[in-house]
Every structure is written in C-alpha cells, then in structure tokens.
Design a protein around this motif. Structure first.
Motif, PDB file in Angstrom:
ATOM      1  N   GLY A   1       0.818  -1.211   0.000  1.00 26.81           N
ATOM      2  CA  GLY A   1       0.000   0.000   0.000  1.00 26.81           C
ATOM      3  C   GLY A   1       0.846   1.253   0.000  1.00 26.81           C
ATOM      4  N   VAL A   2       0.486   2.222  -0.852  1.00 33.68           N
ATOM      5  CA  VAL A   2       1.212   3.493  -0.898  1.00 33.68           C
ATOM      6  C   VAL A   2       0.211   4.643  -0.934  1.00 33.68           C
ATOM      7  CG1 VAL A   2       3.203   2.482  -2.099  1.00 33.68           C
ATOM      8  CG2 VAL A   2       1.371   3.549  -3.422  1.00 33.68           C
ATOM      9  N   GLY A   3       0.654   5.800  -0.489  1.00 37.00           N
ATOM     10  CA  GLY A   3      -0.173   6.996  -0.516  1.00 37.00           C
ATOM     11  C   GLY A   3      -0.655   7.395   0.863  1.00 37.00           C
ATOM     12  N   SER A   4      -1.117   8.636   0.955  1.00 38.30           N
ATOM     13  CA  SER A   4      -1.493   9.213   2.246  1.00 38.30           C
ATOM     14  C   SER A   4      -2.649   8.497   2.928  1.00 38.30           C
ATOM     15  CB  SER A   4      -1.844  10.691   2.065  1.00 38.30           C
ATOM     16  OG  SER A   4      -2.941  10.843   1.168  1.00 38.30           O
ATOM     17  N   GLY A   5      -3.467   7.769   2.156  1.00 37.62           N
ATOM     18  CA  GLY A   5      -4.569   7.040   2.754  1.00 37.62           C
ATOM     19  C   GLY A   5      -4.116   5.954   3.706  1.00 37.62           C
ATOM     20  N   TRP A   6      -2.861   5.517   3.566  1.00 34.95           N
ATOM     21  CA  TRP A   6      -2.346   4.457   4.432  1.00 34.95           C
ATOM     22  C   TRP A   6      -1.965   4.958   5.813  1.00 34.95           C
ATOM     23  CZ3 TRP A   6      -3.175  -0.497   3.549  1.00 34.95           C
ATOM     24  CH2 TRP A   6      -3.598  -0.841   2.272  1.00 34.95           C
ATOM     25  N   THR A   7      -2.070   6.255   6.042  1.00 34.74           N
ATOM     26  CA  THR A   7      -1.948   6.742   7.417  1.00 34.74           C
ATOM     27  C   THR A   7      -3.156   6.313   8.242  1.00 34.74           C
ATOM     28  OG1 THR A   7      -3.005   8.850   6.837  1.00 34.74           O
ATOM     29  CG2 THR A   7      -0.593   8.749   6.690  1.00 34.74           C
ATOM     30  N   LEU A   8      -4.219   5.841   7.578  1.00 28.89           N
ATOM     31  CA  LEU A   8      -5.425   5.347   8.249  1.00 28.89           C
ATOM     32  C   LEU A   8      -5.433   3.826   8.328  1.00 28.89           C
ATOM     33  CD1 LEU A   8      -7.989   7.707   6.463  1.00 28.89           C
ATOM     34  CD2 LEU A   8      -6.904   8.035   8.690  1.00 28.89           C
ATOM     35  N   ARG A   9      -4.290   3.221   8.205  1.00 30.53           N
ATOM     36  CA  ARG A   9      -4.154   1.764   8.177  1.00 30.53           C
ATOM     37  C   ARG A   9      -4.825   1.084   9.365  1.00 30.53           C
ATOM     38  NH1 ARG A   9      -0.336  -1.718   5.775  1.00 30.53           N
ATOM     39  NH2 ARG A   9      -0.142  -3.710   6.859  1.00 30.53           N
ATOM     40  N   GLU A  10      -4.715   1.661  10.547  1.00 27.53           N
ATOM     41  CA  GLU A  10      -5.239   1.008  11.745  1.00 27.53           C
ATOM     42  C   GLU A  10      -6.753   0.886  11.738  1.00 27.53           C
ATOM     43  OE1 GLU A  10      -3.434  -0.593  13.996  1.00 27.53           O
ATOM     44  OE2 GLU A  10      -1.815  -0.103  12.609  1.00 27.53           O
ATOM     45  N   THR A  11      -7.429   1.642  10.881  1.00 30.59           N
ATOM     46  CA  THR A  11      -8.890   1.539  10.799  1.00 30.59           C
ATOM     47  C   THR A  11      -9.330   0.593   9.693  1.00 30.59           C
ATOM     48  OG1 THR A  11      -9.132   3.412   9.270  1.00 30.59           O
ATOM     49  CG2 THR A  11      -9.065   3.919  11.619  1.00 30.59           C
ATOM     50  N   MET A  12      -8.383   0.006   8.965  1.00 31.94           N
ATOM     51  CA  MET A  12      -8.710  -0.906   7.873  1.00 31.94           C
ATOM     52  C   MET A  12      -9.003  -2.300   8.410  1.00 31.94           C
ATOM     53  SD  MET A  12      -5.924   0.364   5.025  1.00 31.94           S
ATOM     54  CE  MET A  12      -5.927   2.061   4.442  1.00 31.94           C
ATOM     55  N   PRO A  13      -9.692  -3.147   7.637  1.00 29.58           N
ATOM     56  CA  PRO A  13     -10.017  -4.500   8.099  1.00 29.58           C
ATOM     57  C   PRO A  13      -8.767  -5.309   8.443  1.00 29.58           C
ATOM     58  CG  PRO A  13     -11.279  -3.948   6.128  1.00 29.58           C
ATOM     59  CD  PRO A  13     -10.259  -2.869   6.295  1.00 29.58           C
ATOM     60  N   ASP A  14      -8.950  -6.314   9.308  1.00 32.70           N
ATOM     61  CA  ASP A  14      -7.828  -7.167   9.720  1.00 32.70           C
ATOM     62  C   ASP A  14      -7.146  -7.807   8.520  1.00 32.70           C
ATOM     63  OD1 ASP A  14      -8.339  -6.572  12.347  1.00 32.70           O
ATOM     64  OD2 ASP A  14      -9.448  -8.419  12.765  1.00 32.70           O
ATOM     65  N   GLU A  15      -7.935  -8.245   7.516  1.00 34.49           N
ATOM     66  CA  GLU A  15      -7.357  -8.880   6.339  1.00 34.49           C
ATOM     67  C   GLU A  15      -6.376  -7.953   5.634  1.00 34.49           C
ATOM     68  OE1 GLU A  15      -8.699 -10.789   2.027  1.00 34.49           O
ATOM     69  OE2 GLU A  15     -10.011  -9.388   3.068  1.00 34.49           O
ATOM     70  N   ILE A  16      -6.725  -6.683   5.541  1.00 34.11           N
ATOM     71  CA  ILE A  16      -5.854  -5.713   4.880  1.00 34.11           C
ATOM     72  C   ILE A  16      -4.581  -5.496   5.692  1.00 34.11           C
ATOM     73  CG2 ILE A  16      -5.636  -3.324   4.117  1.00 34.11           C
ATOM     74  CD1 ILE A  16      -7.452  -4.974   2.326  1.00 34.11           C
ATOM     75  N   ARG A  17      -4.738  -5.320   6.987  1.00 33.32           N
ATOM     76  CA  ARG A  17      -3.574  -5.017   7.828  1.00 33.32           C
ATOM     77  C   ARG A  17      -2.606  -6.181   7.925  1.00 33.32           C
ATOM     78  NH1 ARG A  17      -5.110  -4.424  12.804  1.00 33.32           N
ATOM     79  NH2 ARG A  17      -7.379  -4.608  12.614  1.00 33.32           N
ATOM     80  N   THR A  18      -3.102  -7.411   7.778  1.00 34.99           N
ATOM     81  CA  THR A  18      -2.214  -8.571   7.852  1.00 34.99           C
ATOM     82  C   THR A  18      -1.680  -8.991   6.494  1.00 34.99           C
ATOM     83  OG1 THR A  18      -4.125 -10.074   7.730  1.00 34.99           O
ATOM     84  CG2 THR A  18      -3.342  -9.448   9.928  1.00 34.99           C
ATOM     85  N   THR A  19      -2.363  -8.613   5.417  1.00 35.78           N
ATOM     86  CA  THR A  19      -1.987  -9.073   4.081  1.00 35.78           C
ATOM     87  C   THR A  19      -1.200  -8.035   3.296  1.00 35.78           C
ATOM     88  OG1 THR A  19      -3.974 -10.450   3.995  1.00 35.78           O
ATOM     89  CG2 THR A  19      -2.873  -9.997   1.901  1.00 35.78           C
TER      90      THR A  19
ATOM     91  N   THR B   1       4.035   8.455   2.472  1.00 33.29           N
ATOM     92  CA  THR B   1       4.353   9.848   2.145  1.00 33.29           C
ATOM     93  C   THR B   1       4.367  10.105   0.637  1.00 33.29           C
ATOM     94  OG1 THR B   1       6.760   9.523   2.049  1.00 33.29           O
ATOM     95  CG2 THR B   1       5.789   9.955   4.215  1.00 33.29           C
ATOM     96  N   LEU B   2       4.234   9.052  -0.162  1.00 30.61           N
ATOM     97  CA  LEU B   2       4.298   9.209  -1.617  1.00 30.61           C
ATOM     98  C   LEU B   2       3.087   9.991  -2.121  1.00 30.61           C
ATOM     99  CD1 LEU B   2       6.177   8.291  -3.943  1.00 30.61           C
ATOM    100  CD2 LEU B   2       4.652   6.340  -4.261  1.00 30.61           C
ATOM    101  N   GLU B   3       3.333  11.002  -2.931  1.00 27.37           N
ATOM    102  CA  GLU B   3       2.282  11.857  -3.471  1.00 27.37           C
ATOM    103  C   GLU B   3       2.229  11.722  -5.000  1.00 27.37           C
ATOM    104  OE1 GLU B   3       0.322  13.651  -1.638  1.00 27.37           O
ATOM    105  OE2 GLU B   3       1.342  14.271   0.186  1.00 27.37           O
ATOM    106  N   PRO B   4       1.061  11.930  -5.599  1.00 27.34           N
ATOM    107  CA  PRO B   4       1.007  11.969  -7.068  1.00 27.34           C
ATOM    108  C   PRO B   4       1.931  13.069  -7.596  1.00 27.34           C
ATOM    109  CG  PRO B   4      -1.204  11.937  -6.120  1.00 27.34           C
ATOM    110  CD  PRO B   4      -0.253  12.184  -4.983  1.00 27.34           C
ATOM    111  N   ALA B   5       2.523  12.824  -8.758  1.00 29.69           N
ATOM    112  CA  ALA B   5       3.469  13.794  -9.307  1.00 29.69           C
ATOM    113  C   ALA B   5       3.360  13.866 -10.823  1.00 29.69           C
ATOM    114  CB  ALA B   5       4.903  13.442  -8.900  1.00 29.69           C
TER     115      ALA B   5
END
Length: 234
Positions: A167-185, A192-196
């Motif tokens: 996973g990349v991008g600023s949305g992954w700062t919310l990783r702890e709120t994602m489902p268990d499957e996502i956090r373990t897989t 910190t990667l931004e579109p450029a």
C-alpha cells in the motif's frame, strides 16, 4: 517527436514536468516537485515556466498538455484544471486528464519496483480514494475501479487476493482503521508518496501515442465523492 507538458496540484504537493520523446535517442524528462500546502496558486505556473526553460522549449512547441484530473483535493484539482485548460486553449492543443491514483501506482513501480499496488489517498471526512493496480515494465493495469470509501470497507481484488500487495499513498496513514485482512496481508509501503507530474507526463505520452486527443473544454476533474453522492440519490 511529441512534446508533452503535465502539471498537478491534486494533493499537498504541486508539480510540473515536460517530456520530449526522441526517435532513436533517449527521451528528455524535466520535472519540478514541491510540498506546498495552500500555495498551489502561487507556485504552479512558475514551475511550468521552469521546466519549459530547463528543457529549452517555448510553450508553442508543445504537442499536448496534461494534468492530474483526480481524485484529490477539490481546490487543488480546480487550480490545475484551470491552468491546464488555459494553456491548452491558448496554444490550441489537446488536453489530457490523468488519474492521480494511476500516477501514484506508476511512481511506486518506478521508484520501489512494486508490482501489486493499492494506492490510497486521504479523502478527509473519514474516507479514502483508492484503487488497485498491477504494474509491470512501466505499464499500469487497473485491477479495481477507482472509488471513495471509509477505510474499514477496503477489500482486496478477489481474483488477486493471494498476490504480494503493498500500500502506498497518504490514505495508508489510516491503516489502523482498515479491516484485519488488509492489515495482515498488505505490506506497508510509502505513505508519504504523493502523485506527481513526472509520472503523469509518462502516462499522458502513452495515451497520446494511442491516439487519445481531447478538446480543452471536454476534460473535467474527477470528483469521486460527487459521483458517489449522485448515485445514492438516484
């Protein structure tokens, strides 16, 4: 020998890039990138001037203009769209819109050699803009539609769930709120990667080579949140 300009202001960063594709020789890619929250209006046009000057080009030499059409910051998308449309109108050149999530996937592939990538941008209001991609030899293939959703609803593409996802991008700062499957897989990549624009100009060049051309007034920003709200109201 097409020459393309791309610009972006879809996130906390703004950027510009110009690409000269040369037959029988190395392409020339010149780019500028800066984290400039709330300064996009002031910084973006000078960036465009700088990349053109460094490449030794006049605006009239451009074959097409591209910009990051979203998803992303509502204000930033409007700034980039306005500048890109103004340039395309003034130069009488086609305008190409480029997905910010696809540009993010290409950046992850080019810089970190990632192949199965979930790009996620913080959409505020407890949501993320997200899509999944397969990247190979500089080419990006979408494995899911771009969407906006609460991070707790994120799922892996069913047919590719066993792949090695990053996973990349600023949305992954919310990783702890994602489902268990996502956090373990899904391995944590670069949050910190931004579109450029550097990747956007490469994607635009591919589209241009495939014959994609649009009048400036036909290219509009992509506001996924507006689309979702519209569908729910039907």
């Amino acid at each position: 020998m097409p020459i393309l300009l791309a610009l972006d202001a879809s996130s906390s960063a703004c950027s510009a890039a110009v690409l000269l594709q040369r037959e029988g020789g190395d392409d020339i890619l010149v780019s500028r990138f800066a984290l400039t929250p709330r300064e996009h209006t002031r910084r973006l046009l000078p960036m465009v001037d700088k990349v053109l000057a460094e490449a030794g080009l006049a605006p009239a030499e451009l074959d097409a203009v591209a910009y990051g059409h979203g998803p992303g910051s509502f204000t930033g998308l409007r700034i980039a769209a306005g500048l890109a449309q103004g340039l395309a109108y003034g130069l009488d050149r086609p305008l190409l819109g480029v997905s910010t999530l696809e540009a993010l996937a290409l950046a992850a592939h080019r810089r970190h050699a990632l192949s199965h990538v979930i790009t996620a941008l913080d959409a505020r209001m407890g949501e993320i803009y997200v899509a999944s991609w397969f990247c190979h030899e500089g080419v990006t293939e979408a494995l899911s539609q771009e969407a906006v959703m609460p991070p707790e609803r994120l799922q892996l593409p069913a047919a590719h769930a066993s792949c090695d996802w990053v996973g990349v991008g600023s949305g992954w700062t919310l990783r702890e709120t994602m489902p268990d499957e996502i956090r373990t897989t899904v391995r944590q990549g670069d949050a910190t990667l931004e579109p450029a624009a550097e990747e956007m100009v490469l994607l635009a060049a591919r589209a241009y080579a495939a014959g994609e051309r649009h009048a400036a007034h036909d290219v509009q920003p992509v506001y996924l949140r507006d689309q979702v709200a519209w569908k729910k109201s039907q």
